[in-house]
Structures are given as structure tokens and as C-alpha cells.
Design a protein around this motif. Structure first.
Motif, short mmCIF file in Angstrom:
data_model
loop_
_atom_site.label_atom_id
_atom_site.label_comp_id
_atom_site.label_asym_id
_atom_site.label_seq_id
_atom_site.Cartn_x
_atom_site.Cartn_y
_atom_site.Cartn_z
N LYS A 20 6.92 18.31 9.93
CA LYS A 20 6.06 18.13 11.10
C LYS A 20 6.72 18.92 12.03
O LYS A 20 7.97 19.41 11.96
CB LYS A 20 5.80 16.60 11.51
CG LYS A 20 7.10 16.20 11.70
CD LYS A 20 6.98 14.72 12.42
CE LYS A 20 7.12 14.52 13.82
NZ LYS A 20 6.73 13.00 14.41
N GLU A 21 5.73 19.01 13.07
CA GLU A 21 6.46 19.81 14.38
C GLU A 21 7.11 18.80 15.14
O GLU A 21 6.54 18.06 15.74
CB GLU A 21 5.28 20.62 15.00
CG GLU A 21 4.89 21.70 14.13
CD GLU A 21 3.69 22.52 14.81
OE1 GLU A 21 3.89 23.11 15.63
OE2 GLU A 21 2.78 22.74 14.15
N ARG A 78 3.13 27.75 12.07
CA ARG A 78 3.93 26.57 11.99
C ARG A 78 5.22 26.40 11.87
O ARG A 78 5.93 25.38 11.36
CB ARG A 78 3.16 25.27 11.40
CG ARG A 78 1.73 25.17 11.62
CD ARG A 78 1.20 24.08 10.88
NE ARG A 78 1.89 22.86 10.77
CZ ARG A 78 2.72 22.35 9.51
NH1 ARG A 78 2.36 23.24 8.29
NH2 ARG A 78 3.46 21.41 9.38
#
Length: 134
Positions: free
Chosen positions: A12-13, A98
Motif C-alpha cells: 500500500k502507499e 504507484r
């Protein structure tokens, strides 16, 4: 001497490096060839004659892409000697994939930072002090 930025992708970021749990592992970014295909449009003219060490030169400065030898890759380093004009390009490249760009000197992710230029500005001040530039 350079301003160093490490690029990875996580599950995830994250907002900050402090948010990354000990159990997190870097995800694959892709093959070296795929990563070079992502970098090259953002940094046109990168010299990839050594496929593990790309060199970008422009009027705004230089960026060296240390790709390492892992295949597939889970990250790469950017060694930056440039003006702050280069930072939006780094942020745009990372957002497009991302990826997260960690300012190694400040411990912040550039694409999440309120002032993504600050690490480069601090590095330039230090460089100028050490080299005697005014």
C-alpha cells in the motif's frame, strides 16, 4: 556527493517511513527492461549503455539511476545532482506507477511531502558549504 532517493513499491502507499510495519516487504517493480521503459519518457535521453546504471544529463543537472542487478527488481536508487526543477518529474514518475520515492536524507516520501524540494535544497546548501561555493 549527491542527494539520494530510493524508489520502491509496497503493498500500500504509506504516508511516512514510520508507518511501514516491520512485516512489509518491497513488491516487484518489474524487470529491469520494464523499469527503464518507465523512466525514459520522464527523463528523455538517459544513457543506458550500462543497463544497471543510467545517466541523465540536462540543463537542470543530472540524475544517475542505480538499478542494481536483481531481476525482477524491487527498487532502485537515484543519485541526484540537480536543481529543484527535477523534483516534479520524479514525483510524477513515481505517481504514475504507484512507486514511492524515499528521500534518504530526510526519511520522507517525495510524493507525500508537503515540500518535496526541501531535501534537495538542504543537500544543495550542504554541498555549497563543503565545496566553498557562494
Amino acid at each position: 556527493m549527491s542527494w539520494d532517493v530510493s524508489v520502491q513499491r509496497f503493498g500500500k502507499e504509506y504516508e511516512s517511513i514510520a508507518d511501514i510495519p516491520d512485516t512489509e516487504r518491497c513488491m516487484e517493480l518489474g524487470s529491469q527492461t520494464e523499469i527503464r521503459r518507465v523512466i525514459s519518457p520522464f527523463f528523455p535521453g538517459v544513457d543506458w549503455s550500462d543497463s544497471t546504471w543510467g545517466i541523465f544529463d540536462s540543463d537542470d543537472g543530472s540524475v544517475e539511476f542505480n538499478m542494481g542487478g536483481d531481476e525482477p527488481s524491487t527498487g532502485f536508487m537515484m543519485h541526484i545532482r540537480a536543481s529543484t526543477k527535477i523534483v516534479p518529474t520524479i514525483v510524477a514518475m513515481c505517481r504514475s506507477e504507484r512507486w514511492q520515492a524515499l528521500d534518504c536524507s530526510g526519511g520522507v516520501f517525495l510524493e507525500r511531502a508537503m515540500e518535496p524540494n526541501s531535501g534537495l535544497e538542504d543537500w544543495a546548501t550542504y554541498r555549497d558549504h563543503v565545496t566553498g561555493r557562494t
